[in-house]
Design a protein around this motif. Structure first.
Motif, PDB file in Angstrom:
ATOM      1  N   THR A 106       5.107   1.739  -4.745  1.00  0.00           N
ATOM      2  CA  THR A 106       4.914   3.186  -4.790  1.00  0.00           C
ATOM      3  C   THR A 106       3.760   3.673  -3.924  1.00  0.00           C
ATOM      4  O   THR A 106       3.805   4.786  -3.420  1.00  0.00           O
ATOM      5  N   TYR A 107       2.749   2.845  -3.742  1.00  0.00           N
ATOM      6  CA  TYR A 107       1.575   3.285  -2.991  1.00  0.00           C
ATOM      7  C   TYR A 107       1.341   2.463  -1.730  1.00  0.00           C
ATOM      8  O   TYR A 107       1.339   3.000  -0.640  1.00  0.00           O
ATOM      9  N   ARG A 110       3.803   2.528   1.233  1.00  0.00           N
ATOM     10  CA  ARG A 110       3.714   3.805   1.966  1.00  0.00           C
ATOM     11  C   ARG A 110       2.531   3.800   2.925  1.00  0.00           C
ATOM     12  O   ARG A 110       2.625   4.287   4.042  1.00  0.00           O
ATOM     13  N   GLN A 111       1.403   3.275   2.458  1.00  0.00           N
ATOM     14  CA  GLN A 111       0.209   3.240   3.292  1.00  0.00           C
ATOM     15  C   GLN A 111       0.403   2.359   4.521  1.00  0.00           C
ATOM     16  O   GLN A 111      -0.162   2.622   5.577  1.00  0.00           O
ATOM     17  N   ASN A 114       5.809   0.920   4.853  1.00  0.00           N
ATOM     18  CA  ASN A 114       6.875   0.092   4.278  1.00  0.00           C
ATOM     19  C   ASN A 114       7.006  -1.263   4.958  1.00  0.00           C
ATOM     20  O   ASN A 114       8.032  -1.903   4.875  1.00  0.00           O
ATOM     21  N   GLU A 131      10.863   6.525  -5.093  1.00  0.00           N
ATOM     22  CA  GLU A 131      10.165   7.604  -4.399  1.00  0.00           C
ATOM     23  C   GLU A 131      10.761   8.962  -4.744  1.00  0.00           C
ATOM     24  O   GLU A 131      10.040   9.937  -4.924  1.00  0.00           O
ATOM     25  N   ASN A 138       0.596  12.899  -1.514  1.00  0.00           N
ATOM     26  CA  ASN A 138      -0.671  12.231  -1.226  1.00  0.00           C
ATOM     27  C   ASN A 138      -1.800  12.693  -2.115  1.00  0.00           C
ATOM     28  O   ASN A 138      -2.688  11.931  -2.452  1.00  0.00           O
TER      29      ASN A 138
END
Length: 142
Positions: A106-107, A110-111, A114, A131, A138
């Motif tokens: 989930t976090y 994304r950072q 992927n 998602e 953010n």
């Protein structure tokens, strides 16, 4: 370190959970001490992540967790840690692994765009569903 005292919640939660795993693997803590360490990290995770979703009217924690795709049994584990008898160490370890996986999907993915790990098509579909259900932006992590 650029955030100072205003660390994003996901980073703070990840650090606490990883700290528990490191302490666990060191062999220096007794079972009861590990349960308390994992317990605090898991309680803080559930409370901090669902807190942003709480409205003026009190919404049950299980519903908030469901909205961000946190497994209900993790919420039940948090409830036992907070209000009931302490669970077995094995359950705390499993909770930590599940929550770290949730944070990864989930976090952290994304950072990192992927690219954190190679995912199968099923995992990619599951990630898209998470998602879509989570509707996280953010600002929710700061």
């Amino acid at each position: 370190s650029r955030y100072g005292p205003k660390m994003p919640l996901a980073v703070d939660c990840t650090a606490e959970l990883i700290r528990c795993k490191v302490l666990d693997s060191s062999g220096r803590l007794k079972s009861h001490e590990l349960i308390l360490s994992y317990g605090l990290a898991l309680v803080r995770f559930v409370n901090l992540i669902t807190e942003r979703k709480q409205k003026m009217v009190s919404i049950p924690l299980r519903q908030l967790a469901r909205e961000v795709d946190i497994p209900i049994w993790v919420v039940d584990l948090r409830h036992e840690l907070t209000h009931g008898k302490l669970p077995r160490l094995a359950l705390c370890r499993k909770g930590c692994d599940v929550v770290l996986d949730w944070l990864r999907k989930t976090y952290w993915s994304r950072q990192l765009g992927n690219n954190l790990c190679e995912e199968s098509e099923d995992e990619e579909e599951e990630q898209e569903e998470v998602e879509a259900n989570a509707e996280l932006d953010n600002d929710a992590w700061e």
